[in-house]
Every structure is written in C-alpha cells, then in structure tokens.
Design an enzyme around this catalytic site. Sequence first.
Site, PDB file in Angstrom:
ATOM      1  N   GLU B  80      74.888  45.799  20.036  1.00 12.44           N
ATOM      2  CA  GLU B  80      76.275  45.962  19.603  1.00 12.44           C
ATOM      3  C   GLU B  80      76.330  45.872  18.079  1.00 12.44           C
ATOM      4  O   GLU B  80      77.398  45.846  17.487  1.00 12.44           O
ATOM      5  CB  GLU B  80      77.199  44.949  20.283  1.00 12.44           C
ATOM      6  CG  GLU B  80      76.814  43.505  20.021  1.00 12.44           C
ATOM      7  CD  GLU B  80      77.925  42.754  19.354  1.00 12.44           C
ATOM      8  OE1 GLU B  80      78.912  42.506  20.014  1.00 12.44           O
ATOM      9  OE2 GLU B  80      77.792  42.422  18.154  1.00 12.44           O
ATOM     10  N   CYS B 112      76.613  42.652  25.608  1.00 13.05           N
ATOM     11  CA  CYS B 112      75.336  41.940  25.713  1.00 13.05           C
ATOM     12  C   CYS B 112      74.408  42.467  26.796  1.00 13.05           C
ATOM     13  O   CYS B 112      73.361  41.880  27.040  1.00 13.05           O
ATOM     14  CB  CYS B 112      75.582  40.461  25.926  1.00 13.05           C
ATOM     15  SG  CYS B 112      76.442  39.683  24.555  1.00 13.05           S
ATOM     16  N   HIS B 239      72.552  35.693  31.660  1.00 13.71           N
ATOM     17  CA  HIS B 239      72.975  35.889  30.282  1.00 13.71           C
ATOM     18  C   HIS B 239      73.444  34.541  29.739  1.00 13.71           C
ATOM     19  O   HIS B 239      74.011  33.734  30.474  1.00 13.71           O
ATOM     20  CB  HIS B 239      74.098  36.930  30.203  1.00 13.71           C
ATOM     21  CG  HIS B 239      74.680  37.030  28.828  1.00 13.71           C
ATOM     22  ND1 HIS B 239      73.888  37.250  27.718  1.00 13.71           N
ATOM     23  CD2 HIS B 239      75.946  36.893  28.364  1.00 13.71           C
ATOM     24  CE1 HIS B 239      74.652  37.265  26.638  1.00 13.71           C
ATOM     25  NE2 HIS B 239      75.895  37.042  27.003  1.00 13.71           N
TER      26      HIS B 239
END
Lengths: 133, 349
Positions: B80, B112, B239
């Site tokens: 990103e 992400c 994550h």
Amino acid sequence: MDGALPLIWRKFGERYDLDGNKCGTCGTAYFPARAVCPKCRRKGTLVAQKMPKKGKIVTFTELFAGPAGFEHETPYFIAIIELDNKARLLSQVVDSEKEKVKVGARVEKVFRKISDIDPEGPIAYGYKFKVVG
Amino acid sequence: MIGIVGYGAYVPKYRITIEEIARVWQKDGKAISKGLNVKEKAVGSLDEDAATIAVEAARKAVSHAGIEAKNIGALYVGSESHPYAVKPTASIVADAIGASPDLTAADLEFACKAGTAGIQMCLGLVGSEMPKWIEYGMSIGADTAQGRPGDALEFTAASGGAAYIIGKKNEEIIAEIEDTYSFTTDTPDFWRRPHAEFPRHAGRFTGEPAYFKHSIGAAKGMMERTGTKPSDFDYAVFHQPNGKFPIRVAKMLGFEKEQIEQGLTTPHIGNTYSASMMLGLASVLDKAKAGERIFAVSYGSGAGSDAFVIKATKNIEKNRPKPVFELFKEKEYIDYATYAKFRKKLKSL
C-alpha cells in the site's frame, strides 16, 4: 533524473546488479564494463559478467556537505570498494555504524534509492554497500 | 503438488520504540506499548522504499530457493506504499533480481493482504494448463507503512518485506500449499484516497466488523472446506495489525498460544502491512519440521482475508535461511526526529 533518463536506463544492469565484464585473455574483471581490455588490447576477449556482491573497503571518506539531492543524507560515507574479483568501484556506504567503517572492512551490496529529488519525477535506484560482520 | 520453494524476509535496520513516539505526543508510552503488545517498530531508512525492500526480500528468496531468477514466470508485488502511483514496482524487482524479460508482472493493492493475493495468483498460474511455461511465481508483500503523525496508527505502522516463490516440482517444494480460501466484503475500515499522504481509518470499526469478521470468516471457511480443526495444526499465523489482535482471533477460533507464538512478529517490529502475515509465516517456516501443518490467514482492510493450509515437506530441513527472529536483532534505535526525517514526515523533505 528526468533529462538523463535514457542514459540512466541504459545503466540499469550496472546499477541494479553490478553488470560488468571480464577479459577472457588475461582474466581481469572490469566495472563498469569496458569496450577494450587495456592490458590485452587487440588480443582481449571481453565477455559480460556480473560482479560479486561482496568486497572490502580500500579507502573512504565521510561527507558533511553533500551535492544537490544528497543534502539531507549528510553526514554519509563514500568508499572505494574492492570487490572479491578485484574490480573497484565508488559507492555510498549505508546502514553501518561509524566505528565499523574502516579500511579493510567487509562490505555487501544493497539495493537502495540513489536519487529521488523531484516528487513528480522518476526515482533512480541502484547499489550501495553496507559493512557486514 | 504445488507449494513454496523458497522465501526471503527483509526488515530495515532502524527501530523506534513506542515510548519514543508517545513521548513526542505526550501520551503514556508504557501503557500504549502494553495495550498494543508492541515494543518497537522497524523504520526504513531515507533511501528505502517498498521497491528496495521488495528487491532485498526477493533476492533472499531466490537464493534460498536455489533457482535461476530467469525461470520466474510471474512476479507480483503487494503493497500500500508503492513508490509510484503509476509505474510498477514489480518491473523494478524483476529487473533487479534478473527475472526480466520473460515474465508477467504487476503490482497489487489490498491494504495488508495484497501479498497473499499474489501468492494465490501464483498458485493459479503455476498450476495452470495455460500458460504452461510458468515454472515459478513470486509474490512479495512489502511496505513502508505510513501513519499520520500523532495518529494511533503511528505506533505500529512499520517497514518490512517478505517474498515467496511458488513452484510445482516435488523435489523443490519445502512446504506444500494444500488449499486456499478467501473471504471478501466491502467494508471501509481503512483507506487512502489518491494524492492523500496518509491513510485514514475508522477507529474501533477496524476491529469487530473488519479484522475479526474477515479473519474468522476465512479461517472457518478454510477449515470447513478442508475438514480440519485448530488442533490439526502445529502452527497458526494471522495478520498482525498489533500484537493483541492475532492473539485474540486465535483464541476465538480455538487455537492455543503455543501454536501462534513462532509467527508473532509485530510485537518486535510493528505492523509491516503487506508483509505482516508473510513475515510471520516465514518465521514459522524457519522452525517447521517435515510433516508439520501450518494454518495461515492474512487480512487486508477494505476488506478481506486469504487463508492457507500449508504442510512442510522433508525438503524444508535441507537448507534453512537466516531465521526471521535473527534478522530482528540487527537493529539501531533512532529518535522521533530521525524517524520523521527518514519517513519524510517533514514538509521540506
């Protein structure tokens, strides 16, 4: 690097992955690549070769006043580095503690931004070195 | 069999502690650090960006796999913080590692989880009947995540990268990817509009309806489809936007603390965004033994999760790279001013 874009683009191989050459006759490695082997002249047989990614510092200096585009990076080190095949090059030395930057120190190539002056212009990437061990 | 033939991790050398960031904004650093379960975060130097980080991770992956980079037929970079809005990071990486020109390449963005979306694309291409020529695919998650000065994200937004090479030769695969499943909805919990310098987020909304819903959705869907349960796995990786969420989601799904510890990287280096789960998985692969099974779930705001069921093969023990946790030890602490300079948070830079 806008104006010099084609010139820099031609050097991507050299800047990104240390593309040089070597004389098949005398075995001397050249970086950047040479058109003629100065030792063998006409008898030279130059072949493309990637340079090793490790070497040692031959000599170095610390810059406190950088040229345009490098003002914010000061103080920083530049060094003449002898690669493991004896070819020599000039490079910035980054990510290395001051006391570790010395003559004879082992260094390894890293891929970094070389110049990023114009926020709307292209970014120039290439090699720098860092002290290892 | 299709799976991972090599991986590479890269974390910049510089670190800033949560307490140092909190000092500048006159907040309680100790409490924030404890609350987030993050001690410090990795910061890219002035001359590092997502492209340079991706190249370093990619080179390590190629060296670990022991393959010729020119045989990589597909290369994706998920980030990103791509250095260009238009002009691929993937072509820079392909050229720098010597994979050009016989390959397809593109940049991906899904907050992400763009790097794991790239792994799925590589699985498809490498296993496909058409084209047949793609022997290896590489997917990289790399970021120099930006947090608005003073914003809660600033405590965790870090820099790092991880690269994976997907292949199909049984003798080369170190970890078989048995299956993958994704869970995606339109959930605007975090975003960055064109030309905006910093992303914005919806505060607490990034938790339950975003991170937890999608991570759990993908995890449950994956277990249903493979007929597995948490106790079937030796390791689990999620994550890691902070050090707290992955522990909580693991508990909610029924995983034990011991299963997730090896893959928890955010407490040591912060949230490396696209690289977050991929670095955690790399750390698990550092330890995993032949036959051990790994459950991995990424999460990207916006929002979606990619889940993977992975099984280590006997090849994994042949050639181990420098462990991810060893890379974390190569560090130098910087103060907030240096961090602001490195990450160009000062207007004059």
